[in-house]
Motif scaffolding. Structure first.
Motif, PDB file in Angstrom:
ATOM      1  N   LEU A  72      50.903  36.004  73.140  1.00 51.19           N
ATOM      2  CA  LEU A  72      50.651  35.320  74.403  1.00 51.19           C
ATOM      3  C   LEU A  72      49.615  36.110  75.183  1.00 51.19           C
ATOM      4  CD1 LEU A  72      51.667  32.807  76.031  1.00 51.19           C
ATOM      5  CD2 LEU A  72      52.989  34.445  77.395  1.00 51.19           C
ATOM      6  N   ALA A  73      48.507  35.453  75.523  1.00 50.21           N
ATOM      7  CA  ALA A  73      47.393  36.144  76.167  1.00 50.21           C
ATOM      8  C   ALA A  73      46.965  35.409  77.431  1.00 50.21           C
ATOM      9  CB  ALA A  73      46.203  36.239  75.213  1.00 50.21           C
ATOM     10  N   GLU A  74      46.347  36.143  78.339  1.00 50.27           N
ATOM     11  CA  GLU A  74      45.675  35.523  79.472  1.00 50.27           C
ATOM     12  C   GLU A  74      44.515  34.675  78.959  1.00 50.27           C
ATOM     13  OE1 GLU A  74      46.073  35.886  83.117  1.00 50.27           O
ATOM     14  OE2 GLU A  74      48.054  36.240  82.243  1.00 50.27           O
ATOM     15  N   VAL A  75      44.208  33.597  79.679  1.00 55.16           N
ATOM     16  CA  VAL A  75      43.096  32.738  79.306  1.00 55.16           C
ATOM     17  C   VAL A  75      42.485  32.150  80.572  1.00 55.16           C
ATOM     18  CG1 VAL A  75      44.418  30.595  79.056  1.00 55.16           C
ATOM     19  CG2 VAL A  75      42.377  30.936  77.639  1.00 55.16           C
ATOM     20  N   ASP A  76      41.227  31.765  80.505  1.00 54.28           N
ATOM     21  CA  ASP A  76      40.520  31.186  81.648  1.00 54.28           C
ATOM     22  C   ASP A  76      40.660  32.083  82.881  1.00 54.28           C
ATOM     23  OD1 ASP A  76      39.559  29.144  80.093  1.00 54.28           O
ATOM     24  OD2 ASP A  76      41.123  27.733  80.636  1.00 54.28           O
ATOM     25  N   ASN A  79      48.786  30.638  73.768  1.00 56.07           N
ATOM     26  CA  ASN A  79      49.700  31.110  72.730  1.00 56.07           C
ATOM     27  C   ASN A  79      49.005  31.177  71.377  1.00 56.07           C
ATOM     28  OD1 ASN A  79      49.736  28.514  71.543  1.00 56.07           O
ATOM     29  ND2 ASN A  79      51.640  27.930  72.568  1.00 56.07           N
ATOM     30  N   ALA A  80      49.732  31.625  70.376  1.00 60.84           N
ATOM     31  CA  ALA A  80      49.138  31.855  69.057  1.00 60.84           C
ATOM     32  C   ALA A  80      48.671  30.576  68.391  1.00 60.84           C
ATOM     33  CB  ALA A  80      50.133  32.576  68.156  1.00 60.84           C
ATOM     34  N   PHE A 114      43.898  34.854  67.381  1.00 60.48           N
ATOM     35  CA  PHE A 114      44.000  33.552  68.041  1.00 60.48           C
ATOM     36  C   PHE A 114      43.184  33.477  69.321  1.00 60.48           C
ATOM     37  CE2 PHE A 114      47.342  36.005  70.081  1.00 60.48           C
ATOM     38  CZ  PHE A 114      47.391  35.543  71.395  1.00 60.48           C
ATOM     39  N   ARG A 115      42.717  34.603  69.841  1.00 58.99           N
ATOM     40  CA  ARG A 115      41.960  34.617  71.096  1.00 58.99           C
ATOM     41  C   ARG A 115      40.463  34.455  70.891  1.00 58.99           C
ATOM     42  NH1 ARG A 115      44.247  40.361  72.847  1.00 58.99           N
ATOM     43  NH2 ARG A 115      43.609  40.663  70.681  1.00 58.99           N
TER      44      ARG A 115
END
Length: 447
Positions: free
Chosen positions: A173-177, A198-199, A344-345
């Protein structure tokens, strides 16, 4: 400086041994032979500009992967000139990047949303008379034509990776935008939320408040090794309480003693160099009016960057400084190189990068200039800082940190030759313009 400098000497020695006279880089060119180690680099300055792809700034640059045309689906499109001060704007969030990427075909830029621009607006390059300072730097020093942001998407996550080499807040789970409130970070309105990825590459609108309490950054390593640092950022209000800095999203920095290292206005970098007060590591971000962001209405970005390079180049710091100039994201502009899939990022869509140093590598038979085709990512910039000052990685790869995996920028240097004399970068506007200008109090980007 201290023990961390001696660690860096050992590192350079090991690199010299590994390179050797028979070694080659990723393109097959012979790497420079290193001489006996000594502390060549004592200062690293990271100059960040806004929202330009590699093709948008360097289309047609000799020796680089920079064609003069692109593809909109199956239709071939010749790139057209679009000035820095043009008012059109392009959406450049996660979904826009993925759409442009189009599974690696790099032909989906036609489907991006444009504001104020005609059809095929993204298929453009900046005219040479405006990008001239950047071309002058690239021709004199090292132009990296395979630099990629760590993640697809816009500025918030890109700037986070330039201080932390990571956007992951927990496994998969990563930060995005960007958060849904300004200013970014701990000073955001109380109900502000960030977005997460998410992945499965699904974006959710339920991310945490963007004031991260357990997110290590390279500041931790710099502090532990007694390496000085500053982050030069534009102000967002007239009383100086809010600034546009990614360190505002790091709780330990925002509410700790390190906050004094976040310096505003960003033009202080010019005064600090003149006063002999350059930190060991510096980040510099522009005011909105000196940003290369579409819609800023100005063309001062290249001159702003040139003023920083010239200030350092004409100072006693020149012989011991490495300057990395790069753009935080592609800004929606066309680019032809499909970014490699690392996780995934990302990696995200390619951006320009110029490395400026008296020890910058030179192409065989040339007096100056070199195009590096090595695949770099934003973690490579922090890896350079770690290598220069003998710092450990920020965190483990298993937790999403990318500075360990990233290719080293060390291959753009040649420490086996005498430091070259600095040649000033010609620019349309003098440094005095930036020293005397009033802040706009507008974020250089809001996504």
């Amino acid at each position: 400086m201290g023990s961390h400098r001696f660690a860096s000497l050992a590192l350079v020695a090991s690199l010299s041994s590994a390179v050797g006279c028979g070694s080659h880089d990723a393109t097959g060119g012979a790497l420079p032979v290193q001489r006996a180690p000594q502390p060549y680099v004592k200062h690293v300055v990271i100059v960040v500009q806004e929202n330009r792809s590699f093709d948008n700034l360097f289309s047609g640059f000799q020796g680089a992967d920079a064609p003069r045309f692109g593809f909109a689906g199956s239709r071939k499109v010749r790139l057209h000139p679009t000035r820095l001060e043009d008012s059109g704007d392009i959406e450049n969030n996660w979904r826009d990047a993925i759409g442009s990427y189009d599974g690696g075909k790099m032909d989906g830029f036609r489907v991006e949303r444009f504001y104020g621009g005609p059809r095929d607006y993204a298929y453009a390059y900046v005219p040479r008379e405006e990008s001239a300072p950047y071309w002058a730097m690239a021709r004199e020093f090292v132009l990296a034509d395979h630099m990629f942001p760590m993640e697809f998407g816009p500025s918030f996550t890109s700037h986070l990776t330039l201080i932390a080499a990571n956007t992951q807040i927990r496994p998969a789970l990563a930060e995005v935008d960007a958060p849904n409130g300004l200013p970014w970070g701990c000073d955001a309105p109380a109900r502000t939320r960030s977005l997460t990825l998410n992945a499965n590459r699904v974006v959710h609108f339920n991310g945490p408040f963007p004031c991260f309490g357990s997110f290590p950054t390279i500041a931790d390593g710099l502090d532990a090794a007694n390496v000085s640092w500053k982050y030069y950022a534009p102000p967002l209000d007239k009383i100086g309480g809010e600034v546009w800095s990614e360190f505002d999203s790091i709780r330990a920095v925002r509410y700790g003693p390190d906050w004094k290292n976040v310096v505003s206005p960003q033009t202080r970098i010019l005064r600090d160099v003149a006063a002999g007060a350059l930190a060991d590591v510096s980040w510099v971000v522009p005011d909105w009016e000196d940003s290369d962001h579409t819609g800023s209405g100005g063309d001062g970005g290249p001159s702003w960057v040139a003023s920083i390079v010239n200030a350092i180049g004409e100072s006693p710091y020149w012989n011991s400084t490495a300057i990395v100039v790069l753009w935080d994201d592609w800004g929606g502009w066309y680019d032809d190189v499909p970014p490699p899939h690392r996780d995934f990022r990302g990696l995200g869509i390619r951006v320009p990068c110029i490395v400026i140093s008296p020890y910058a590598r030179v192409a065989p038979g040339a007096k100056a200039g070199y195009v590096s085709h090595t695949q770099y990512e934003f973690g490579s910039v922090l890896k350079l800082v770690e290598e220069v000052f003998g710092l450990p990685p920020i965190g483990p790869p298993s937790a999403g940190f990318t500075d360990t995996r990233a290719a080293s920028l060390m291959d753009v240097f040649d420490f086996g030759r005498a430091p070259r004399a600095f040649v000033p970068v010609p620019a349309r506007y003098p440094a005095a313009r930036f020293l005397n200008e009033r802040p706009s109090y507008v974020p250089p980007d809001n996504d």
